[in-house]
Design a protein around this motif. Structure first.
Motif, short mmCIF file in Angstrom:
data_model
loop_
_atom_site.label_atom_id
_atom_site.label_comp_id
_atom_site.label_asym_id
_atom_site.label_seq_id
_atom_site.Cartn_x
_atom_site.Cartn_y
_atom_site.Cartn_z
N GLY A 270 0.64 -1.31 -0.03
CA GLY A 270 -0.01 0.02 -0.01
C GLY A 270 0.66 1.32 -0.13
N LYS A 271 0.21 2.18 0.37
CA LYS A 271 0.71 3.75 0.16
C LYS A 271 1.69 3.76 1.45
N PRO A 272 2.45 4.75 1.45
CA PRO A 272 3.35 5.00 2.44
C PRO A 272 2.45 5.27 3.73
N LYS A 273 3.07 5.10 5.02
CA LYS A 273 2.24 5.28 6.16
C LYS A 273 2.66 6.72 6.79
N GLY A 274 1.69 7.39 7.28
CA GLY A 274 1.98 8.67 8.20
C GLY A 274 2.20 8.26 9.79
N ILE A 275 3.40 8.13 10.02
CA ILE A 275 3.73 7.76 11.39
C ILE A 275 3.55 8.81 12.07
N GLN A 276 2.66 8.77 13.10
CA GLN A 276 2.35 9.80 14.14
C GLN A 276 3.02 9.66 15.37
N HIS A 277 3.66 10.75 15.51
CA HIS A 277 4.37 10.85 16.80
C HIS A 277 3.67 11.82 18.07
N SER A 278 3.84 11.58 19.12
CA SER A 278 3.09 12.30 20.24
C SER A 278 4.28 13.54 20.47
N SER A 279 3.87 14.53 21.35
CA SER A 279 4.60 15.57 21.58
C SER A 279 5.56 15.13 23.02
N ALA A 280 5.06 14.72 24.00
CA ALA A 280 6.12 14.33 25.10
C ALA A 280 6.84 13.27 25.04
N GLY A 281 6.07 12.12 24.63
CA GLY A 281 7.02 10.94 24.78
C GLY A 281 8.12 10.95 23.86
N TYR A 282 7.84 11.56 22.54
CA TYR A 282 8.73 11.71 21.60
C TYR A 282 9.82 12.69 22.22
N LEU A 283 9.52 13.77 22.69
CA LEU A 283 10.66 14.41 23.10
C LEU A 283 11.53 13.88 24.10
N LEU A 284 10.98 12.99 24.86
CA LEU A 284 11.61 12.37 25.82
C LEU A 284 12.73 11.47 25.39
N GLY A 285 12.41 10.75 24.19
CA GLY A 285 13.19 9.98 23.67
C GLY A 285 14.31 10.60 23.13
N ALA A 286 14.17 11.71 22.51
CA ALA A 286 14.84 12.57 21.78
C ALA A 286 15.90 13.10 22.64
N ILE A 287 15.58 13.85 23.75
CA ILE A 287 16.62 14.44 24.64
C ILE A 287 17.25 13.34 25.43
N LEU A 288 16.67 12.39 25.88
CA LEU A 288 17.42 11.23 26.53
C LEU A 288 18.42 10.81 25.77
N THR A 289 18.13 10.47 24.59
CA THR A 289 19.50 9.65 23.79
C THR A 289 20.42 10.65 23.46
N ASN A 290 20.19 11.92 23.42
CA ASN A 290 21.24 12.91 22.91
C ASN A 290 21.96 12.86 24.24
N LEU A 291 21.56 12.97 25.33
CA LEU A 291 22.37 13.03 26.49
C LEU A 291 23.18 11.72 26.78
N TRP A 292 22.53 10.48 26.58
CA TRP A 292 23.12 9.28 27.14
C TRP A 292 23.79 8.82 25.92
#
Ligand code: PRX
Length: 654
Positions: A274-296
């Motif tokens: 099928g067609k490409p999937k629009g992966i939907q990300h949240s605000s807080a959970g996504y940002l938590l993963g982003a900041i945490l991995t940048n630090l760790w």
């Protein structure tokens, strides 16, 4: 490093211990690492709640942590509210107002820096411009931009007012752009007159015009950033120059507080069908993963210059360019152009000039630059580098060793990070001050990430090196929330097995005797070309949409530089070209696929046959096509093949 040494490294399964100098000042050392793992094991939600409280700034603090009552639709921190742009910008102004947030270099060598204060002002001004054009919280905005600071400004501005952005990679064609605009129901496109790449202008505005001319009823306005300054038509009433849009706006734009689960963005990625999937990300959970991995994972420090070479059109450019480094208060490097302009020393020259300390790129880029020789990196002073990373596909030990010796001078740890568009941030990866690395392995899961390899029944595989399904056994904050507009496809793609309990990554993997993960490949018909996923179906659909094509099947074959190359078998409507090859029609079809999807999807080889190999029930025997494309002997049983005579044609022997 000679080939002989690389072989012995593989045979010995040698491990590279973390460099003691790095360990001495690492953010996460063995002690912290063990404590984090222990905490995640003993109190999983408590572990994540603690990270979310410590690393994010909340407007309304959350009480609720994980809600799994609607599994596989999970929510995290749902009764809390915050703003992602506030977390990336405003909260740093007290101590970092005059610190560089972005150092940008254009392909032609122009350099521009933005401090946190300047970036906050630009984001606020542009956010006010979006509001003035009627964009409100929850509206979708498509961003189709070159790699210039305005791309990050546009993303952050959307986040500031709660608009949901969907960045479309500038290498995608107008057709792909139109599909994504329409699937997202976007109200606005933000683009540029063009971008500089490979010594040419990428005609982004022309592609946007073409996409919209084909029918995008939801679009009201197009904002056009002036980058290349060549002549482009502007459509009255629809198109607005970026500089005009912000001219009357001030730099005061209070962030709109949104619920933790408010969608931050959609990012389209390929699936097997099928067609490409629009992966939907949240605000807080996504940002938590982003900041945490940048630090760790990246050990990001106040003094670091962090350069992730990914385009903002991919998830890596979201998490490790537009959001993570800023959320962590870091300085990021951004480059507009191609790695070989004016020559293969460009990256290394920029590392020297901007004193880049953390460098994150894809194996395909490493292989391409390695092939062009050591003399390019050897011309430059790379002593500012202290940490290297890779992502997108398994890195072959030869490229790993080159990265380690020629770029990292044997003192920089390499983090080989496994993750996906859907996981939002790094999942299985070394921590540079803790984990001994093995070339080619992404090593072990981060604390709080319940990754495992299981068999068909969902049981953990305990025999070392036996392959199975890569799964994540517990929900985690940065995971996708759904596929935009298609909850059913979300559930059937990511939770189809094991009673719907485990997230199915779609990769096969094995764990070795040390519990290290080795990614073996995809379990579905998805290719990994230069670190980017492409569905075989998408390329096949594009091919059969050509008037001369009756049928097509696409498979991957290993490629030295790109990881996987695209091999297409095509049945034409007319006669088959003699010998199964025809340069003219091959070019025509390659260009066609480039127009339909983007240059990345152009088949590398096209072989013409009178038919495809089919079973009596009409199923195409893909395994056979893969064997042929890879030049392997045909090992599979061909007795069920309805048309065995076709094999010689497919092999190009007649
Ligand atoms: O197959 C894995 C491969 O890339 C896929 C995810 O692709 P995408 O969503 O486009 O995101 C790429 C950037 C995160 C995975 O399912 N992959 C990604 N990183 C690695 C990898 N394979 C092996 N080693 C990696 N480090």
């Amino acid at each position: 490093m000679s080939a002989h040494n690389i072989d012995s490294v593989l045979i010995e399964n040698r491990k590279f211990k973390p460099n003691p100098n790095f360990v001495a000042r690492a953010r996460i050392r063995k002690q912290e690492f063990d404590a984090l793992h222990k905490m995640a094991a003993e109190d999983y939600t408590g572990f994540w709640a603690k990270q979310a409280r410590e690393l994010l700034s909340w407007h309304r603090p959350f009480k609720q942590v994980l809600d799994d009552s609607r599994a596989p639709h999970f929510t995290w921190f749902a009764d809390g509210s915050l703003n992602v742009s506030y977390n990336c910008l405003d909260r740093h102004l007290g101590s970092r107002a005059n610190k560089n947030a972005i150092i940008f270099e254009g392909e032609k060598g122009d350099v521009r820096t933005l401090t946190y204060q300047q970036l906050t002002d630009e984001v606020s001004r542009f956010a006010n411009a979006l509001k003035a054009q009627g964009i409100r919280s929850g509206d979708r905005v498509v961003i189709y931009m070159p790699m210039i600071p305005e791309a990050v400004i546009a993303m952050q501005a959307c986040a500031r007012i709660g608009a949901i952005h969907s960045v479309v990679f500038g290498g995608f064609s107008s057709e792909s752009l139109r599909d994504r605009i329409n699937d997202a129901g976007a109200r606005m496109v933000i683009t540029a007159d063009g971008g500089n790449r490979g010594g040419k202008i990428v005609e982004l505005k022309a592609a946007t015009d073409k996409a919209l001319a084909g029918g995008c009823p939801s679009i009201d306005k197009v904002i056009v950033c002036q980058r290349t300054k060549h002549n482009i038509p502007m459509k009255a009433g629809r198109d607005i120059w970026w500089h005009d849009a912000i001219a009357k706006q001030n730099t005061d734009c209070p962030p709109v507080w949104v619920d933790a689960e408010h969608p931050l963005f959609l990012l389209y990625t390929s699936g097997s069908t099928g067609k490409p999937k629009g992966i939907q990300h949240s605000s807080a959970g996504y940002l938590l993963g982003a900041i945490l991995t940048n630090l760790w994972v990246f050990d990001l420090r106040e003094s670091d210059i962090f350069w992730c070479t990914a385009d903002v059109g991919w998830i890596t450019g979201h998490t490790y360019v537009a959001y993570g480094p800023l959320a962590a208060g870091g300085t990021l490097m951004m480059y507009e152009g191609a790695p070989t302009i004016p020559d293969a020393g460009r990256f290394w020259k920029m590392v020297q000039e901007h004193k880049v300390s953390i460098f994150y790129t894809a194996p395909t880029a490493i292989r391409a630059l390695m092939k062009l020789g050591d003399s390019f990196p050897n011309k430059y002073d790379l002593s500012s580098l202290r940490l290297l990373g890779t992502v997108g596909e398994p890195i072959n030990p030869e490229a790993w060793m080159w990265y380690h010796t020629v770029i990292g001078k044997e003192h920089c740890p390499i983090v080989d990070t496994w993750w996906q568009t859907e996981t939002g941030s790094n999942m299985i990866t070394p921590l540079p001050g803790v984990t001994a690395t093995k070339p080619g392995s992404c090593t072990i899961p981060l604390p709080g990430i319940a990754a495992d390899v299981v068999d068909e029944d969902g049981n953990s595989i305990t025999t070392p090196n036996q392959g199975g399904y890569l799964v994540i056994k517990k929900p985690f904050p940065s995971q996708l929330r759904t596929i935009w507009g298609d909850d059913a496809r979300y559930a059937s793609t990511y939770y189809p097995k094991f009673g719907g309990k485990y997230y199915l990554a779609g990769d096969s993997a094995r764990k070795d005797e040390d519990g290290y993960f080795w990614i073996m490949g995809r379990i579905d018909d998805v290719l990994n070309v230069s670190g980017h996923r492409l569905g075989t179906m998408e390329v096949e659909s594009a091919l059969v949409a050509h008037p001369k094509v009756a049928e097509a099947a696409v498979v991957g074959r290993p490629d030295d530089i790109k990881g996987e190359a695209i091999f297409a078998y095509v049945v034409l409507r007319g006669a088959r070209p003699a010998g199964g090859v025809d340069a003219a029609i091959t070019k025509e079809l390659r260009d066609w696929v480039g127009e339909q999807i983007g240059a990345i999807a152009k088949p590398d080889d096209i072989r013409f046959a009178d038919n495809l190999p089919k079973t009596r029930s009409g199923k195409i025997m893909r395994r056979l096509l893969r064997n042929i494309a890879r030049g392997e002997d045909i090992t599979s049983d061909t007795s069920t093949l309805e048309n065995p005579d076709i094999l010689l044609q497919l092999q190009g022997k007649v």
